[in-house]
Scaffold this active site. Structure first.
Site, short mmCIF file in Angstrom:
data_model
loop_
_atom_site.label_atom_id
_atom_site.label_comp_id
_atom_site.label_asym_id
_atom_site.label_seq_id
_atom_site.Cartn_x
_atom_site.Cartn_y
_atom_site.Cartn_z
CG HIS A 378 -2.15 -0.81 1.08
ND1 HIS A 378 -3.30 -0.38 0.47
CD2 HIS A 378 -2.40 -2.08 1.45
CE1 HIS A 378 -4.21 -1.34 0.50
NE2 HIS A 378 -3.68 -2.39 1.08
CE LYS A 569 -6.35 14.08 -0.31
NZ LYS A 569 -6.56 12.85 -1.05
NE ARG A 570 -4.73 10.24 9.89
CZ ARG A 570 -4.56 9.29 10.80
NH1 ARG A 570 -5.42 8.29 10.86
NH2 ARG A 570 -3.58 9.35 11.67
CE LYS A 575 -2.86 10.92 2.90
NZ LYS A 575 -3.43 10.13 1.79
CB THR A 677 -10.22 5.07 -2.22
OG1 THR A 677 -9.87 5.33 -0.87
CG2 THR A 677 -9.53 3.79 -2.68
CE LYS A 681 -14.26 6.26 -0.59
NZ LYS A 681 -13.52 6.23 0.68
#
Length: 842
Positions: A378, A569-570, A575, A677, A681
């Site tokens: 992952h 997101k986290r 990110k 993911t 969405k």
């Protein structure tokens, strides 16, 4: 603004879930009242909202149980190959509404609850999220369970029943504060304890070698108590099982201490054993090498493998007396999927069972193990890869250390035969990393011990083969595969966005819910004014509804006609929430400079949790909230720019914000986000993506057409080239005036007047040691955001682009992902067949 329709009112108008039959509604009301009666304790004659929720949950659960029993009976008779999905995380969210959708009960329940004078949304809001995961990895596992049931696979999710899931996040004066997530406080109506399947798990002790084999002795025992949760497929009457283990101290534990007077202490020490399933480690993409964490990993594996082998031996071939004893056929009947390296101990544990307990030879046992296990990787971030110190193993799992050493010895023999004298390659490929402290590289163990290794998006699988695991790919190229992630369209469209689901169903029918590739039929309506109008209308309703929620929560007046620009997101440096911050400041400075210009109004929402020990991530949250304080209170800016930090982002909040988003931020440095993911969405729910060519964004651009996404920034090869050359942040700072201004404001205390040095750590990191090269993509990101603002002014063209995106979503269903796992890794065939419902005669 006028109050939008509630989902309940909307559902009264739509067909996508089938109409409620009158007799069905009457039955539901009867059952609801019966459950309510038994829920209420005798001395209470006033029901609370929670009592009503539990009565409804039990009423819905009644519809699951018969199907659950029949499904398991069906598997017992047919004896199919079974797949076991092993994961330390299952981020399930709420269960009630999802169950109603999958069982086609939603309209009937709505009507029954309405007739009883209750409010369905209020009752749904009482349910606690099952937050047994951190983010993408745990939520993926939840989507996979939904798809495996929908595709008729005999599948079992195995994990840990954490007493405390991911912490609840409170924002206090702009800082994250963690609160324990006591999700089981009022009980969980969806689980069933199965004490009859309790299993012992061993720790510590020592190893004895005898002529007749090896014994692991003097161990400490912890019992694993299973709790089962039903997992319904979509309208096919199949209900699979998620089995989560809870740690229990064995009863005998105190007797010997009792005799020496230490009875009380012994009973109190019971907690130490039971701590194993107490709490989820709150790290995403970060490895924390704590003994308790290794105990959790072995605990779930040891209990699960006992269960798998028990079920394998007990399954009959349609006959009544033969019980399978020959374990050589295990890979024909069992597939074990390791969700990342967290359950990697399944490999040495299966070897231990086959060699020590079942007395198979090493070669036979190894062949069975490799053909049974498969591994999903992952992440490629080095700080996320699990490397366990050998001395920790020696103490906690001495027999497994011996087995890992033997696996490694044979692996090294094979490599040195293939590459004689290449000692550097041996060092790189060893399962044991030498150096200051010897460590076991769990990813290497997984690759060597599995027949299939997959990444979770094409670009990620390529990176694995080209860089991180290149040596292993060179030796066993046939093992390496790609399985691009997906999401379940049941939860992430039908359930959370009924308005959009219905608009689509009106055009192309309802079959797309089971076969998302049918969405491409929407392409022929791309210029259809009625569809353009309907899609824009649904989005506007979702925005108004969410604006009401925001105004209640945050006391900030939201302009529902502004662009909802969402980044959830986290919180993690890779990110790049900081890149978003720099855009916000740039936009703010431009509005201040030319207040009379016709700016495209934006409401920018950022949400996500920071791991409690991750200082930089917590500072990023403080920076976002501080920027918001300045921007939101500036009367010159007004409602043209608002910044909101969404507190306690979780599955339930995602289901509200994603349908309301116009713009989805997917802006990680190319080569760092394995898949993502959330990006899928947003795409399915009619938001446009601004993103880098990273993870699944690449495939989203392929499916929808790159011209229908806002792609910016360096590609993987540009990042690699920059790494070779060296990244110099100061060069960008000195060359780009708007970037310099924004950074000077942060470092000069413009956003923290009470403490001008507050953000010095962030400034220092961005200027001098930013692994994720925020400044390198700043200019391109700002220009791309300008294109977004320009297009947003043209509602028709914007919505046409949205339709292209929705039509391109077919690939990103977890049904497609799971079909590929089934056929290409597990050797199983998915099926859309319905089995008979419990009330049908067979």
């Amino acid at each position: 603004m006028s109050k939008p329709l509630t989902d309940q009112e909307k559902r009264k108008q739509i067909s996508v879930r089938g109409l409620a039959g009158v007799e069905n509604v009457a039955d539901l009301k009867t059952n609801f009242n019966r459950h309510l009666h038994f829920t209420l304790v005798k001395d209470r004659n006033v029901a609370t909202k929670r009592d009503y929720y539990f009565a409804l949950a039990h009423t819905v659960r009644d519809h699951l149980v018969g199907r659950w029993i029949r499904t398991q009976q069906h598997y017992y008779e047919k004896d199919p190959k079974r797949v076991y999905y092993l994961s330390l995380e299952f981020y399930m969210g709420r269960t009630l509404q999802n169950t109603m959708v999958n069982l086609a009960l939603e309209n009937a329940c709505d009507e029954a609850i309405y007739q009883l004078g209750l409010d369905m949304e209020e009752l749904q809001d009482i349910e606690e999220d099952a937050g047994l995961g951190n983010g993408g990895l745990g939520r993926l596992a939840a989507c996979f369970l939904d798809s495996m049931a929908t595709l008729g696979l005999a599948a079992y999710g195995y994990g840990i029943r954490y007493e405390f899931g991911i912490f609840n996040q409170k924002i206090v004066k702009g800082w994250q504060v963690e609160e324990a997530d006591d999700w089981l406080r009022y009980g969980n109506p969806w689980e069933k304890a199965r004490p009859e399947y309790m299993r012992p798990v061993h720790f510590y002790g020592r190893v004895e070698h005898h002529p007749d084999g090896v014994k692991w002795v003097d161990t400490q025992v912890v019992l694993a108590l299973p709790y089962d949760t039903p997992v319904p497929g979509y309208r096919n009457n199949i209900v699979n099982t998620m089995r989560l283990w809870s740690a229990k101290a064995p009863c005998e534990f105190h007797l010997k201490d009792f005799n020496v007077g230490g009875y009380i202490q012994a009973v109190l020490d019971k907690n130490l054993a039971e701590n194993i399933s107490r709490v989820l480690y709150p790290n995403d993409n970060f490895f924390e090498g704590k003994e308790l964490r290794l105990k959790q990993e072995y605990f779930v594996v040891a209990a699960t493998l006992q269960d798998i082998i028990r079920r394998f031996k007990a399954s009959k071939f349609g006959s009544t007396e033969i019980v399978r004893m020959d374990l050589s056929t295990l890979p024909d009947k069992v597939a074990i999927q390791l969700n990342d390296t967290h359950p990697a101990m399944a490999i040495p544990e299966l070897m231990r069972i086959l060699v020590d307990d079942e007395k198979l030879t090493w070669d036979v046992a190894w062949d069975i193990t490799v053909r049974t296990c498969a591994y999903t990787n992952h992440t490629v971030l080095p700080e996320a890869l699990e490397r366990w110190p050998v001395d920790l193993f020696q103490n906690l799992l001495p027999r497994h250390l011996e087995i890992i050493y033997e696996i490694n010895r044979r692996h090294m023999e094979r490599i040195s035969a293939l590459y004689p004298g290449d000692f550097d390659r041996l060092r790189r490929m060893s399962l044991i990393e030498e150096g200051g402290q010897k460590k076991i590289n769990m990813a290497h163990l997984c690759i060597v011990g599995s027949h299939a290794v997959n990444g979770v998006a094409q670009i990620h699988s390529d990176i694995i083969k080209d860089t991180v695991f290149k040596d292993f790919y060179d030796v066993d190229p046939q093992k390496f595969q790609n399985k691009t992630n997906g999401i379940t369209p049941r939860r992430w469209l039908v359930m959370c966005n009924p308005g959009l689901a219905e608009v689509i169903a009106e055009r192309i029918g309802e079959d797309y819910i089971r076969d998302l590739s049918q969405l491409k039929k929407l392409l022929k309506f791309v210029d259809d004014d009625a569809l353009i109008r309907d899609i824009a209308k649904v989005k506007q309703e979702n925005k108004m509804k969410f604006a009401v929620h925001l105004e209640e929560q945050y006391k900030v007046k939201i302009n529902p006609n502004s662009m909802f620009d969402v980044h959830v997101k986290r919180i993690h440096e890779y990110k790049r929430q900081l890149l978003n911050c720099l855009h916000i400041i740039t936009l703010y400075n431009r509005i201040k400079k030319e207040p009379n210009k016709a700016w495209t109004p934006r409401t920018i929402m950022i949400g996500g949790k920071a791991a409690p020990g991750y200082h930089t991530a917590k500072m990023i949250i403080k920076l976002i909230t501080s920027i918001g304080d300045v921007v939101n209170n500036d009367i010159v800016v007004g409602d043209r720019l608002k910044v909101i930090f969404l507190e306690n982002y979780r599955v339930t909040l995602a289901e509200k914000v994603i349908p309301a988003a116009d713009l989805s931020e997917q802006i990680s440095t190319a080569g760092t986000e394995a898949s993502g993911t959330g990006n899928m969405k947003f795409m399915l729910n009619g938001a446009l993506t601004i993103g880098t060519m990273d993870g699944a964004n690449v495939e989203m651009a392929e499916e929808a057409g790159e011209e229908n996404l806002f792609i910016f920034g360096m590609r993987v090869k540009d990042v690699e080239a920059m790494d070779k050359k060296g990244y110099d942040a100061m060069e960008y700072y000195n060359r780009i005036p708007e970037l310099k201004q924004a950074m000077d404001q942060i470092s000069g205390g413009y956003f923290s007047p009470a403490d001008p040095d507050q953000f010095k750590d962030i400034v220092n990191m961005l200027m001098h040691h930013d692994r994720f090269k925020v400044f390198a993509d700043y200019e391109d990101y700002i220009q791309c955001q300008d294109k977004v603002s320009a297009l947003y002014k043209n509602t028709k063209e914007w919505t046409k682009m949205v339709i292209h995106n929705i039509a391109g979503c077919g690939k990103f269903s977890s049904d497609r992902t799971i079909s590929q796992y089934a056929r290409e890794i597990w050797g199983m065939e998915p099926s859309l067949e319905k089995i008979a419902a419990p009330d049908d005669s067979r």
